[in-house]
Design an enzyme around this catalytic site. Structure first.
Site: not given
Length: 744
Positions: A57-58, A61, A106, A137, A139, A141, A160, A204, A256, A320, A344, A438, A441, A456, A461
């Site tokens: 997610d980071a 973002d 979103s 509230e 968040k 996941d 959604r 959610e 929510y 909010k 976040k 490799c 192998c 490889c 292999c």
């Protein structure tokens, strides 16, 4: 800034804001913006549609933040389909579409306290300092859902999706124990004269951590791939075709929000949450009404400190504006409400010592460096390994064996090396480098063009053996029925298989003698066996496998090329190569330029094919396949005739290729044939069949229950055909004159 850090104590690692900066040159900015939109669309599809994200997610973002910066510096580059201008999400064709009562937006993100304070300041400036209260509230996941009630009874539930249209998952949501089938009488009475008005609540669906652990333990015991995190597990569980499977996954909800608050006669988010509890919904208890930015900070700090104690995953706090009237005054942007923001959480970080960087060889031959470090507890579990992805990433971070390193869990799930603590670097430290051979192998490792991966490409292999073998016998390749993963595993363990050519040296008695990994039970009445004796494969199954292998020798060259697992050579490319060169000898003798000259084959594919056919070990395997009886040539006449029989398209049209140069996309339900059959028929006439709509799409064929692909075709002006028009094309090879979608 130090004051903000102290809000969270010493364990808090302050966010660094979004990465990247606006390009100063407009041309480079436009190119980067286009690339970012492509990346965001791809990763959003992996996240929302497939429940199989490839980045954290980071990281997502960060990409979104970089795009937003470029568009702020160059407003003329903003496009209507940009991810900054629309709601994230996708609608698959797996379920019937469900249009929401009102758009599901979103949420904009604050990646650190500075960005949260910027939003709080803008909000107070707009509404008046000291006049704003906030509802904070957790968040959750999970997976966003909208649940509709009419006369107090549950009538529909949907994901959604793209914010306007979701997937109808009513039967599955009904199996979730905390979703009420009917609203309480007390809550309906509070609606007064509006008690019969349809409402749509939002929230959610999530999977508790205990349920997630049990689900992955079962997957491990059954040899299935485990889910990466509870969010993916919840999304995959909610999208099951069989509601019984969903019911077994122990999902839960937190509700929510609502599409329209008017029928409820409440004036704030805090009061609305009270109505939800009274109605019978599950509402997260960790909620607070805050009357100042300082109280908002305190709630965020407390939530961060206690996140590990919760039985569900959270990745931040949603703040909010509490008053619905003030929310209406602030309104919305193109993709998100101005009256709410998601703060976040940063990932928890620890230091440890990097002991070694070892190479892991993947199923496609990619060499992946893996960091091995002293075990350390991060985000509730102990980690001792983390992928370093590739050599470029190692050099960018400049990590070396012996370094003291900073590690965290990206998205609180995936172990990741952040970088070294340079002040702790030991004397004599040298940069790490990728091996030239490799480790599995000993074959030479190659790096193709400007790609970051080292590979490889030897068929010998052992690290790639199992996946290559399963690919070879799979559907669409050599199509050997009865040779599944379990039996192939037993053959490898017994030393019967070293490469794909060994399939054709198998002996029925050797297969029959293999253990299945199971034992006879006490009550088994089979003669000559005792409880605990291993169960063998047996001659019946062994003979069927031998018959299937004998039949596979008749497969044409196109199937063999696909089955060999040559990088970039899928089914369609294999068919093009086989039609052009007809024999493996002709293809092996062709230059890279000759291969690249084939229609639809570029330099990258040509280089991969040429390189594969230059490896002595690979040529030896091909020779053994020839000696085993495989023809390694394409019977073009037979292939055309068989395809014509399968698709119902006359061979004369197939030879004429009247649809060459056209790209079709198929969506919805077809009556006369499946989408795969329709696609095969179109390909036989020379068309290209794609899985996604773009500006290059010539026609979209849309049957009933067409989903987001139809909407995208209409937005791009792609002509849309119904099934009757498709059948006309397949019968005549001629495309009708059709206006572009959305035009008069």
């Amino acid at each position: 800034m130090s004051d903000r850090r102290n809000l969270f104590g010493d364990g808090m690692v302050e966010g660094k804001g979004r990465s990247g900066s606006p390009a100063t040159d407009r041309g480079r900015a436009a190119d980067r913006a286009s690339e970012l939109r492509r990346l965001l669309d791809y990763h959003a599809y992996r996240y929302y549609a497939l429940d199989a994200p490839e980045i954290t997610d980071a990281a997502f973002d960060a990409l979104l933040g970089e795009l937003r910066q470029i568009e702020e510096a160059h407003p003329e580059l903003i496009t209507p389909d940009s991810y900054t201008q629309r709601v994230g999400g996708y609608v698959s064709d797996q379920f019937a579409p469900a249009v929401h009562m009102a758009r599901m937006y979103s949420m904009d993100d604050a990646m650190d306290l500075a960005e949260l304070d910027d939003w709080l300041s803008r909000t107070e400036d707009a509404l008046g300092a000291g006049r704003v209260a906030y509802t904070c509230e957790l968040k959750i996941d999970g997976l966003g859902v909208a649940i509709s009630y009419s006369d107090g009874a549950l009538v529909r539930a949907a994901t959604r999706g793209d914010g306007t249209t979701g997937e109808n998952v009513t039967l599955n949501v009904r199996t979730i124990r905390d979703v009420p089938d009917r609203l309480s009488e007390a809550a309906l009475e509070r609606m007064g004269a509006d008690r019969g008005t349809p409402i749509e609540v939002r929230g959610e669906v999530y999977m508790p951590k205990g349920s997630f652990a049990r689900l992955n333990a079962e997957a491990d015991a059954q040899g299935r791939e485990p889910f990466a995190n509870p969010r993916n597990a919840a999304a995959g569980s909610l999208r099951q075709k069989d509601p019984k499977v969903t019911a077994s996954r122990n999902l839960a909800t937190f509700i929510y929000s609502i599409a329209d608050t008017a029928p409820l006669h409440v004036d704030s988010q805090h009061a609305f949450l009270g109505w939800l509890r009274e109605a019978g919904f599950s509402v997260n208890p960790n909620v607070a009404r805050c009357t100042s930015p300082a109280e908002v900070h305190a709630f965020c700090a407390d939530a961060l400190a206690r996140r590990g104690e919760l039985d569900y995953d959270i990745d931040g706090v949603v703040v909010k504006v509490d008053s619905f009237d003030q929310q209406a005054d602030l309104g919305f942007t193109a993709r998100a409400p101005r009256w709410a923001i998601a703060f976040k959480f940063p990932p928890e970080q620890k230091t440890t010592v990097l002991r070694d960087i070892r190479i892991q060889v993947g199923r496609t031959g990619v060499l992946t460096p893996v960091a091995e470090f002293d075990p350390v507890t991060v985000a509730g579990s102990t980690i001792a390994r983390a992928t370093l992805h590739n050599l470029d990433e190692i050099r960018r971070k400049d990590v070396r064996p012996g370094d003291t390193i900073i590690v965290h869990k990206a998205g609180d799930v995936i172990p990741e090396v952040v970088g070294p603590v340079l002040t702790e670097r030991p004397d004599g430290s040298v940069p790490w480098d990728m091996p030239s051979t490799c480790p599995a192998c000993g074959s030479t490792v190659v790096r193709e063009g400007d790609e970051v991966a080292y590979r490889c490409i030897s068929l010998d292999c052992p690290a790639q053996l199992k996946e290559r073998l399963l690919h070879w016998v799979g559907r669409g390749c050599m199509d050997v029925d009865g040779l599944g993963e379990e039996l192939v595993d037993r053959m490898i363990e017994a030393g019967l298989l070293r490469d794909v050519a060994d399939f054709y040296a198998l002996d029925a008695h050797a297969i029959a003698a293999l253990d299945t990994g199971r034992s006879y039970a006490k009550d088994d009445k089979k003669k000559g066996v005792a409880a605990g004796d291993p169960i063998k494969v047996g001659l019946t199954i062994a003979n069927k496998v031998m018959d299937e292998l004998a039949r596979s020798k008749e497969q044409p060259l196109s199937r063999v090329l696909f089955a060999l697992g040559i990088r970039h050579v899928g089914k369609s490319v294999a068919e093009v190569l086989a039609r052009r060169f007809l024999t493996i000898d002709a293809l092996a003798a062709a230059s890279e330029e000759d291969i690249a000259a084939c229609d639809g084959i570029g330099p990258k594919i040509a280089s991969s094919v040429r390189e594969f056919l230059s490896v002595p070990e690979n040529l030896e395997v091909l020779q053994r396949l020839r000696e085993a009886g495989l023809g390694l040539e394409e019977d073009l006449g037979a292939a055309v005739a068989q395809a014509a029989h399968d698709t119902g398209v006359a061979p004369v049209l197939a030879e004429a290729q009247p649809l060459a140069g056209l790209t079709f996309v198929l969506t919805g339900t077809l009556v006369n044939r499946t989408r795969d059959e329709a696609g095969a028929a179109l390909k036989l006439l020379g068309a290209k069949v794609s899985g996604s709509v773009s500006k290059k799409t010539s026609y979209l064929v849309a049957g009933p229950k067409a989903g987001s692909k139809l909407s995208k075709a209409e937005s791009l002006g792609v002509p849309v055909l119904d099934e009757a028009a498709l059948e006309g094309i397949l019968a005549t090879g001629e495309v009708p004159l059709v206006r572009a979608a959305g035009t008069e």
